[in-house]
Design a protein around this motif. Sequence first.
Motif, mmCIF file in Angstrom:
data_model
loop_
_atom_site.group_PDB
_atom_site.id
_atom_site.type_symbol
_atom_site.label_atom_id
_atom_site.label_comp_id
_atom_site.label_asym_id
_atom_site.label_seq_id
_atom_site.Cartn_x
_atom_site.Cartn_y
_atom_site.Cartn_z
ATOM 1 N N GLY A 94 0.805 -1.216 -0.002
ATOM 2 C CA GLY A 94 0.168 -0.041 -0.099
ATOM 3 C C GLY A 94 1.003 1.240 0.000
ATOM 4 N N ILE A 95 1.796 1.335 1.106
ATOM 5 C CA ILE A 95 2.855 2.374 1.098
ATOM 6 C C ILE A 95 3.463 2.282 -0.215
ATOM 7 C CG2 ILE A 95 4.916 3.214 2.241
ATOM 8 C CD1 ILE A 95 2.452 4.131 3.854
ATOM 9 N N GLY A 96 4.109 1.219 -0.366
ATOM 10 C CA GLY A 96 5.257 0.967 -1.491
ATOM 11 C C GLY A 96 4.892 1.478 -2.863
ATOM 12 N N LEU A 97 3.442 1.234 -3.365
ATOM 13 C CA LEU A 97 3.023 1.495 -4.666
ATOM 14 C C LEU A 97 3.101 3.020 -4.899
ATOM 15 C CD1 LEU A 97 0.787 -0.925 -6.075
ATOM 16 C CD2 LEU A 97 3.315 -0.845 -6.641
ATOM 17 N N ILE A 98 2.713 3.897 -3.689
ATOM 18 C CA ILE A 98 2.518 5.244 -3.875
ATOM 19 C C ILE A 98 3.895 5.942 -3.650
ATOM 20 C CG2 ILE A 98 1.576 7.150 -2.621
ATOM 21 C CD1 ILE A 98 -0.917 5.476 -1.575
ATOM 22 N N ALA A 99 4.646 5.248 -2.964
ATOM 23 C CA ALA A 99 6.031 5.926 -2.515
ATOM 24 C C ALA A 99 7.034 5.692 -3.714
ATOM 25 C CB ALA A 99 6.685 5.086 -1.362
ATOM 26 N N CYS A 100 6.652 4.714 -4.361
ATOM 27 C CA CYS A 100 7.465 4.391 -5.653
ATOM 28 C C CYS A 100 7.179 5.457 -6.786
ATOM 29 C CB CYS A 100 7.299 2.923 -6.419
ATOM 30 S SG CYS A 100 8.190 1.681 -5.481
ATOM 31 N N GLN A 101 5.999 5.483 -6.789
ATOM 32 C CA GLN A 101 5.477 6.476 -7.923
ATOM 33 C C GLN A 101 5.906 7.937 -7.603
ATOM 34 O OE1 GLN A 101 1.221 6.461 -9.217
ATOM 35 N NE2 GLN A 101 1.231 4.834 -7.541
ATOM 36 N N TRP A 102 5.911 8.359 -6.297
ATOM 37 C CA TRP A 102 6.163 9.775 -5.679
ATOM 38 C C TRP A 102 7.552 9.877 -5.986
ATOM 39 C CZ3 TRP A 102 2.489 12.060 -1.668
ATOM 40 C CH2 TRP A 102 2.389 13.299 -1.757
ATOM 41 N N ILE A 119 -6.210 0.748 -6.097
ATOM 42 C CA ILE A 119 -6.958 0.112 -4.945
ATOM 43 C C ILE A 119 -7.093 -1.516 -5.693
ATOM 44 C CG2 ILE A 119 -9.236 -0.144 -3.862
ATOM 45 C CD1 ILE A 119 -9.286 3.072 -3.780
ATOM 46 N N ASN A 120 -6.413 -2.114 -5.104
ATOM 47 C CA ASN A 120 -6.435 -3.662 -5.624
ATOM 48 C C ASN A 120 -7.024 -4.837 -4.904
ATOM 49 O OD1 ASN A 120 -4.765 -2.279 -7.371
ATOM 50 N ND2 ASN A 120 -2.796 -3.308 -6.867
ATOM 51 N N GLN A 121 -7.591 -4.358 -3.685
ATOM 52 C CA GLN A 121 -8.382 -5.307 -2.856
ATOM 53 C C GLN A 121 -9.598 -4.353 -2.303
ATOM 54 O OE1 GLN A 121 -4.698 -6.536 -3.242
ATOM 55 N NE2 GLN A 121 -5.059 -5.169 -1.806
ATOM 56 N N LYS A 122 -10.872 -4.902 -2.788
ATOM 57 C CA LYS A 122 -12.258 -4.315 -2.203
ATOM 58 C C LYS A 122 -13.005 -5.236 -1.761
ATOM 59 C CE LYS A 122 -15.316 -1.826 -4.806
ATOM 60 N NZ LYS A 122 -15.611 -0.724 -5.912
ATOM 61 N N PRO A 128 -16.494 -6.446 1.185
ATOM 62 C CA PRO A 128 -17.635 -5.799 1.872
ATOM 63 C C PRO A 128 -17.004 -5.687 3.436
ATOM 64 C CG PRO A 128 -18.149 -7.941 1.170
ATOM 65 C CD PRO A 128 -16.733 -7.768 0.706
ATOM 66 N N LEU A 129 -17.555 -4.967 4.171
ATOM 67 C CA LEU A 129 -17.224 -4.690 5.610
ATOM 68 C C LEU A 129 -17.210 -5.931 6.339
ATOM 69 C CD1 LEU A 129 -16.287 -2.674 8.084
ATOM 70 C CD2 LEU A 129 -18.770 -2.159 8.282
ATOM 71 N N LYS A 130 -17.911 -7.156 6.323
ATOM 72 C CA LYS A 130 -18.146 -8.055 7.062
ATOM 73 C C LYS A 130 -16.923 -9.010 6.811
ATOM 74 C CE LYS A 130 -21.078 -10.582 3.912
ATOM 75 N NZ LYS A 130 -19.883 -11.399 3.127
ATOM 76 N N ASP A 131 -16.137 -8.725 5.577
ATOM 77 C CA ASP A 131 -14.911 -9.815 5.485
ATOM 78 C C ASP A 131 -13.604 -8.975 6.055
ATOM 79 O OD1 ASP A 131 -16.682 -11.574 4.390
ATOM 80 O OD2 ASP A 131 -16.282 -10.917 2.201
ATOM 81 N N ALA A 132 -13.852 -8.084 6.685
ATOM 82 C CA ALA A 132 -12.486 -7.544 7.398
ATOM 83 C C ALA A 132 -11.426 -8.679 7.745
ATOM 84 C CB ALA A 132 -12.834 -6.571 8.556
ATOM 85 N N ALA A 133 -11.895 -9.703 8.258
ATOM 86 C CA ALA A 133 -10.962 -10.804 8.897
ATOM 87 C C ALA A 133 -10.194 -11.303 7.907
ATOM 88 C CB ALA A 133 -11.701 -12.021 9.498
ATOM 89 N N LYS A 134 -10.916 -11.509 6.631
ATOM 90 C CA LYS A 134 -10.170 -11.907 5.371
ATOM 91 C C LYS A 134 -9.047 -11.063 4.836
ATOM 92 C CE LYS A 134 -11.826 -13.855 0.995
ATOM 93 N NZ LYS A 134 -11.806 -13.081 -0.222
ATOM 94 N N ALA A 135 -9.595 -9.577 4.901
ATOM 95 C CA ALA A 135 -8.759 -8.665 4.359
ATOM 96 C C ALA A 135 -7.303 -8.701 5.200
ATOM 97 C CB ALA A 135 -9.222 -7.301 4.431
ATOM 98 N N HIS A 136 -7.551 -8.880 6.598
ATOM 99 C CA HIS A 136 -6.376 -8.917 7.514
ATOM 100 C C HIS A 136 -5.484 -10.271 6.976
ATOM 101 C CE1 HIS A 136 -7.184 -5.922 10.794
ATOM 102 N NE2 HIS A 136 -7.616 -5.406 9.944
ATOM 103 N N ARG A 168 0.824 -11.616 3.126
ATOM 104 C CA ARG A 168 1.567 -10.927 2.057
ATOM 105 C C ARG A 168 0.873 -11.244 0.664
ATOM 106 N NH1 ARG A 168 7.859 -12.294 4.017
ATOM 107 N NH2 ARG A 168 8.361 -11.020 2.581
ATOM 108 N N ASP A 169 -0.580 -11.576 0.714
ATOM 109 C CA ASP A 169 -1.264 -11.646 -0.536
ATOM 110 C C ASP A 169 -1.916 -10.418 -1.224
ATOM 111 O OD1 ASP A 169 -0.633 -14.311 -0.658
ATOM 112 O OD2 ASP A 169 -2.230 -14.776 0.664
ATOM 113 N N THR A 170 -1.526 -9.200 -0.411
ATOM 114 C CA THR A 170 -2.118 -8.078 -0.960
ATOM 115 C C THR A 170 -1.337 -7.174 -1.848
ATOM 116 O OG1 THR A 170 -2.064 -7.042 0.901
ATOM 117 C CG2 THR A 170 -3.973 -8.001 0.679
ATOM 118 N N THR A 171 -1.817 -6.106 -2.777
ATOM 119 C CA THR A 171 -0.885 -5.319 -3.182
ATOM 120 C C THR A 171 -1.687 -4.126 -3.366
ATOM 121 O OG1 THR A 171 -1.622 -5.727 -5.473
ATOM 122 C CG2 THR A 171 0.292 -6.862 -4.791
ATOM 123 N N GLY A 172 -0.680 -2.673 -3.284
ATOM 124 C CA GLY A 172 -1.478 -1.566 -3.131
ATOM 125 C C GLY A 172 -2.335 -1.502 -2.002
#
Length: 325
Positions: free
Chosen positions: A152-160, A296-299, A301-309, A315-319
């Motif tokens: 998340g930080i990484g892709l913004i930092a690389c561009q900037w 925004i590479n992952q979206k 529903p709120l109920k799936d917060a545990a899955k997001a974590h 290490r399965d998310t990007t951006g």
Amino acid sequence: MVAAVRVHKTGGPEVLTYEDISVPAPGPGQIKVKNHASGVNFIDTYFRSGMYPSPVGLPFVSGNEGAGEVIAVGPGVSDIKVGDRVGYVSALGAYAAERVLPADRAVKLSEKISYEQAAGMMLKGMTVEYLLRRTYKVQKGDNVLIHAAAGGIGLIACQWAKYLGANVIGTVGSKDKAELAKKNGAHHTILYRDEDFVAKVKEITSGKLCDVVYDGIGKTTFPASLDCLRPLGYFVSFGSASGQIEAFNINILQTKGSLFATRPTLNNYVAKRDDLVATAADLFKVVGSGAVKIPINQKYPLKDAAKAHKEMEGRDTTGSTILMP
Ligand SMILES: NC(=O)c1ccc[n+]([C@@H]2O[C@H](COP(=O)([O-])OP(=O)(O)OC[C@H]3O[C@@H](n4cnc5c(N)ncnc54)[C@H](OP(=O)(O)O)[C@@H]3O)[C@@H](O)[C@H]2O)c1
């Protein structure tokens, strides 16, 4: 009652509980926001696991970043009104359909910025702003090492950093992530799970090494990150995705070239309202001009917060990752 994700006892992703809560009316200096999207950040896992103590005790509503519409204002709030579109960073409370927060932690969003974009960038983008513009001021021609460059930080930092004219070197956990980091501004990538990243940095910079290392990994990249720096270089340790760096002898900074080391956090850099507004304005400027995009590479529903974590820690998310109420 509104939907929210709360932590009743600290632990793994399974402690994130989707349930209904009641949200009070805003008190003096506060606003009530109907969230349209909430950001997921690695720091949310630190609070969830107990590595960072909750400032409000237990239970607490998870989440530190979001965007939505103001639906009520408390006494004494003059610059924000009902109907305003706002984005915010505020300790805990963001994983909810509605929340109350201090008005001075919210910034108004122009029509050009969507709620989803804001939820994906308020915390991460303002962090990149202070890291690259204030903690160490990146200059044209600098060699800059960014760990977890596809995050998340990484892709913004690389561009900037590329936009500022730096030679951007990013470490990543996989080949797919390397490709993504390159598409987002990294000139060079290193597969730091397989390759010796210090040796690669030496090779890429022809022995000159880096002016600054931005390290959000912590335990597993320390002290090797220090060996990537030229004398008087800056070690910016801004996170602990792999665990916290253990106590070390400060003389190591002398033996490795009179290095500077800092462990900054966004809270301190935007503690004053003026700094928050200026940091957000700087971010909105680079995003508005198209110089920096918010992937925004992952979206979920709120109920799936545990899955997001689970995915973020796995290490399965990007951006950026957002939750939709
Ligand atoms: N100080 C501040 O003001 C501030 C503000 C915001 C965020 N942060 C810090 O910045 C860092 C990045 O945050 P983010 O929200 O953008 O997360 P993120 O980078 O999207 O996710 C963390 C990444 O760290 C890498 N990683 C390396 N070792 C890991 C491990 N053992 N477990 C899990 N991940 C590991 C993974 O990328 P690879 O697979 O590519 O290795 C993973 O994707 C975090 O440390 C966070 O705490 C600090």
